[in-house]
Design a protein around this motif. Structure first.
Motif, PDB file in Angstrom:
ATOM      1  N   ILE A  77      -8.476   5.018   4.155  1.00  0.00           N
ATOM      2  CA  ILE A  77      -8.325   4.580   5.536  1.00  0.00           C
ATOM      3  C   ILE A  77      -8.294   5.832   6.400  1.00  0.00           C
ATOM      4  CG2 ILE A  77      -5.803   4.463   5.461  1.00  0.00           C
ATOM      5  CD1 ILE A  77      -6.082   1.902   7.269  1.00  0.00           C
ATOM      6  N   THR A  78      -8.844   5.739   7.584  1.00  0.00           N
ATOM      7  CA  THR A  78      -8.966   6.904   8.454  1.00  0.00           C
ATOM      8  C   THR A  78      -7.928   6.869   9.568  1.00  0.00           C
ATOM      9  OG1 THR A  78     -10.640   5.758   9.765  1.00  0.00           O
ATOM     10  CG2 THR A  78     -11.436   7.158   7.972  1.00  0.00           C
ATOM     11  N   ALA A  79      -7.884   7.960  10.322  1.00  0.00           N
ATOM     12  CA  ALA A  79      -6.966   8.059  11.458  1.00  0.00           C
ATOM     13  C   ALA A  79      -7.185   6.898  12.414  1.00  0.00           C
ATOM     14  CB  ALA A  79      -7.175   9.382  12.186  1.00  0.00           C
ATOM     15  N   ASN A  80      -6.101   6.457  13.008  1.00  0.00           N
ATOM     16  CA  ASN A  80      -6.043   5.336  13.948  1.00  0.00           C
ATOM     17  C   ASN A  80      -6.133   3.975  13.275  1.00  0.00           C
ATOM     18  OD1 ASN A  80      -5.692   6.976  16.258  1.00  0.00           O
ATOM     19  ND2 ASN A  80      -7.875   7.439  16.186  1.00  0.00           N
ATOM     20  N   GLY A  81      -6.291   3.942  11.955  1.00  0.00           N
ATOM     21  CA  GLY A  81      -6.216   2.672  11.237  1.00  0.00           C
ATOM     22  C   GLY A  81      -4.763   2.245  11.106  1.00  0.00           C
ATOM     23  N   THR A  82      -4.560   1.005  10.725  1.00  0.00           N
ATOM     24  CA  THR A  82      -3.203   0.493  10.531  1.00  0.00           C
ATOM     25  C   THR A  82      -3.048   0.029   9.093  1.00  0.00           C
ATOM     26  OG1 THR A  82      -3.155  -0.240  12.831  1.00  0.00           O
ATOM     27  CG2 THR A  82      -1.475  -1.143  11.377  1.00  0.00           C
ATOM     28  N   VAL A  83      -1.994   0.527   8.455  1.00  0.00           N
ATOM     29  CA  VAL A  83      -1.685   0.173   7.076  1.00  0.00           C
ATOM     30  C   VAL A  83      -0.596  -0.890   7.087  1.00  0.00           C
ATOM     31  CG1 VAL A  83      -0.703   1.005   4.899  1.00  0.00           C
ATOM     32  CG2 VAL A  83      -2.300   2.442   6.188  1.00  0.00           C
ATOM     33  N   ARG A  84      -0.800  -1.973   6.336  1.00  0.00           N
ATOM     34  CA  ARG A  84       0.255  -2.952   6.098  1.00  0.00           C
ATOM     35  C   ARG A  84       0.821  -2.662   4.712  1.00  0.00           C
ATOM     36  NH1 ARG A  84      -2.320  -7.361   6.618  1.00  0.00           N
ATOM     37  NH2 ARG A  84      -2.733  -7.776   4.435  1.00  0.00           N
ATOM     38  N   GLY A  85       2.087  -2.316   4.693  1.00  0.00           N
ATOM     39  CA  GLY A  85       2.763  -2.053   3.434  1.00  0.00           C
ATOM     40  C   GLY A  85       3.650  -3.227   3.085  1.00  0.00           C
ATOM     41  N   SER A  86       3.548  -3.668   1.850  1.00  0.00           N
ATOM     42  CA  SER A  86       4.374  -4.770   1.357  1.00  0.00           C
ATOM     43  C   SER A  86       5.165  -4.246   0.168  1.00  0.00           C
ATOM     44  CB  SER A  86       3.494  -5.943   0.931  1.00  0.00           C
ATOM     45  OG  SER A  86       2.706  -6.378   2.017  1.00  0.00           O
ATOM     46  N   VAL A  87       6.450  -4.577   0.128  1.00  0.00           N
ATOM     47  CA  VAL A  87       7.318  -4.078  -0.935  1.00  0.00           C
ATOM     48  C   VAL A  87       8.265  -5.177  -1.411  1.00  0.00           C
ATOM     49  CG1 VAL A  87       7.267  -1.699  -0.084  1.00  0.00           C
ATOM     50  CG2 VAL A  87       9.105  -3.210   0.640  1.00  0.00           C
ATOM     51  N   GLY A  88       8.785  -4.966  -2.603  1.00  0.00           N
ATOM     52  CA  GLY A  88       9.802  -5.851  -3.148  1.00  0.00           C
ATOM     53  C   GLY A  88      10.342  -5.287  -4.444  1.00  0.00           C
ATOM     54  N   TYR A  89      11.580  -5.611  -4.742  1.00  0.00           N
ATOM     55  CA  TYR A  89      12.181  -5.179  -5.997  1.00  0.00           C
ATOM     56  C   TYR A  89      11.643  -6.054  -7.114  1.00  0.00           C
ATOM     57  CZ  TYR A  89      15.214  -1.901  -3.736  1.00  0.00           C
ATOM     58  OH  TYR A  89      15.666  -0.814  -3.036  1.00  0.00           O
ATOM     59  N   ARG A  90      11.097  -5.431  -8.151  1.00  0.00           N
ATOM     60  CA  ARG A  90      10.576  -6.204  -9.271  1.00  0.00           C
ATOM     61  C   ARG A  90      11.482  -6.118 -10.488  1.00  0.00           C
ATOM     62  NH1 ARG A  90       5.715  -3.911 -12.591  1.00  0.00           N
ATOM     63  NH2 ARG A  90       6.904  -2.373 -13.695  1.00  0.00           N
ATOM     64  N   ARG A  91      12.378  -5.090 -10.528  1.00  0.00           N
ATOM     65  CA  ARG A  91      13.320  -4.964 -11.635  1.00  0.00           C
ATOM     66  C   ARG A  91      14.624  -4.387 -11.121  1.00  0.00           C
ATOM     67  NH1 ARG A  91      15.725  -1.271 -14.534  1.00  0.00           N
ATOM     68  NH2 ARG A  91      14.621   0.412 -13.475  1.00  0.00           N
ATOM     69  N   LEU A  92      15.732  -4.980 -11.563  1.00  0.00           N
ATOM     70  CA  LEU A  92      17.064  -4.453 -11.277  1.00  0.00           C
ATOM     71  C   LEU A  92      17.751  -4.173 -12.603  1.00  0.00           C
ATOM     72  CD1 LEU A  92      18.388  -6.841  -8.462  1.00  0.00           C
ATOM     73  CD2 LEU A  92      17.442  -4.540  -8.205  1.00  0.00           C
ATOM     74  N   GLY A  93      18.123  -2.925 -12.801  1.00  0.00           N
ATOM     75  CA  GLY A  93      18.925  -2.562 -13.963  1.00  0.00           C
ATOM     76  C   GLY A  93      20.374  -2.426 -13.535  1.00  0.00           C
ATOM     77  N   ARG A  94      21.173  -1.727 -14.330  1.00  0.00           N
ATOM     78  CA  ARG A  94      22.564  -1.507 -13.944  1.00  0.00           C
ATOM     79  C   ARG A  94      22.643  -0.495 -12.810  1.00  0.00           C
ATOM     80  NH1 ARG A  94      26.713   1.656 -13.832  1.00  0.00           N
ATOM     81  NH2 ARG A  94      25.734   3.465 -14.743  1.00  0.00           N
ATOM     82  N   SER A  95      21.953   0.636 -12.966  1.00  0.00           N
ATOM     83  CA  SER A  95      22.023   1.698 -11.956  1.00  0.00           C
ATOM     84  C   SER A  95      20.649   2.099 -11.423  1.00  0.00           C
ATOM     85  CB  SER A  95      22.713   2.931 -12.545  1.00  0.00           C
ATOM     86  OG  SER A  95      21.954   3.443 -13.627  1.00  0.00           O
ATOM     87  N   SER A  96      19.623   1.424 -11.877  1.00  0.00           N
ATOM     88  CA  SER A  96      18.273   1.764 -11.412  1.00  0.00           C
ATOM     89  C   SER A  96      17.506   0.498 -11.051  1.00  0.00           C
ATOM     90  CB  SER A  96      17.511   2.549 -12.480  1.00  0.00           C
ATOM     91  OG  SER A  96      17.256   1.731 -13.606  1.00  0.00           O
ATOM     92  N   ALA A  97      16.460   0.696 -10.273  1.00  0.00           N
ATOM     93  CA  ALA A  97      15.646  -0.440  -9.826  1.00  0.00           C
ATOM     94  C   ALA A  97      14.211   0.037  -9.629  1.00  0.00           C
ATOM     95  CB  ALA A  97      16.196  -1.002  -8.521  1.00  0.00           C
ATOM     96  N   ASP A  98      13.275  -0.880  -9.813  1.00  0.00           N
ATOM     97  CA  ASP A  98      11.863  -0.611  -9.552  1.00  0.00           C
ATOM     98  C   ASP A  98      11.424  -1.406  -8.337  1.00  0.00           C
ATOM     99  OD1 ASP A  98      11.645   0.999 -11.806  1.00  0.00           O
ATOM    100  OD2 ASP A  98      10.909  -0.635 -13.067  1.00  0.00           O
ATOM    101  N   VAL A  99      10.809  -0.696  -7.395  1.00  0.00           N
ATOM    102  CA  VAL A  99      10.231  -1.310  -6.208  1.00  0.00           C
ATOM    103  C   VAL A  99       8.720  -1.321  -6.395  1.00  0.00           C
ATOM    104  CG1 VAL A  99       9.918  -1.118  -3.712  1.00  0.00           C
ATOM    105  CG2 VAL A  99      12.083  -0.405  -4.749  1.00  0.00           C
ATOM    106  N   ALA A 100       8.095  -2.468  -6.242  1.00  0.00           N
ATOM    107  CA  ALA A 100       6.634  -2.553  -6.259  1.00  0.00           C
ATOM    108  C   ALA A 100       6.145  -2.455  -4.820  1.00  0.00           C
ATOM    109  CB  ALA A 100       6.189  -3.869  -6.878  1.00  0.00           C
TER     110      ALA A 100
END
Length: 150
Positions: A77-100
């Motif tokens: 993507i080039t300058a002046n474009g717009t990025v849509r970022g989507s995120v969510g937690y896919r794994r929760l451990g005791r002290s760690s987590a993965d965000v997709a």
């Protein structure tokens, strides 16, 4: 849950960000490391919405260390474009987590990049891992339903 499966589902949180000229490289497209910056910033916005206050570290219940990032670069993507970022937690451990995360061209829906960020929750004084703070864990589970794996 595989990233491909996540890509086809709707993410719990989405935000858009403008690609500034200074975000690009000499070839005129988003510099590769800035895909990770966009994913990290959008994750911080989501964490704030869930009550963690990631964008106000002095008010957050713990530090978060990013210990691993995996990213597949798919399109540009080039300058002046717009990025849509989507995120969510896919794994929760005791002290760690993965965000997709999934980054898309907001105008065309073309997938730009996808991947994961592994976070470890850390006591600010001892720098040792601690349990994911409550009610942050509860807020994730409440917001995401079946999307997250424990």
């Amino acid at each position: 849950m595989a990233i491909d499966a996540i890509e086809s589902g709707s993410f719990p949180f989405s935000e858009t960000m403008k690609v500034r000229f200074r975000d690009t490289d000499s070839q005129g497209h988003l510099y590769f490391a800035n895909y990770l910056v966009f994913a990290d910033e959008i994750t911080g916005f989501y964490m704030d919405e869930l009550g963690f206050r990631a964008t106000q570290p002095s008010k957050a219940p713990s530090f978060i260390f990013t210990v691993n990032i995996q990213c597949d670069y798919i399109d540009e993507i080039t300058a002046n474009g717009t990025v849509r970022g989507s995120v969510g937690y896919r794994r929760l451990g005791r002290s760690s987590a993965d965000v997709a995360f999934l980054l898309q061209n907001h105008e065309t829906d073309a997938v730009l990049a996808r991947g994961t960020i592994t976070q470890v929750f850390v006591d600010p004084d001892t720098r040792k891992s601690i349990a994911i703070p409550e009610p942050f864990r509860s807020n994730i589970l409440e917001r995401q339903g079946n999307w997250v794996v424990e």
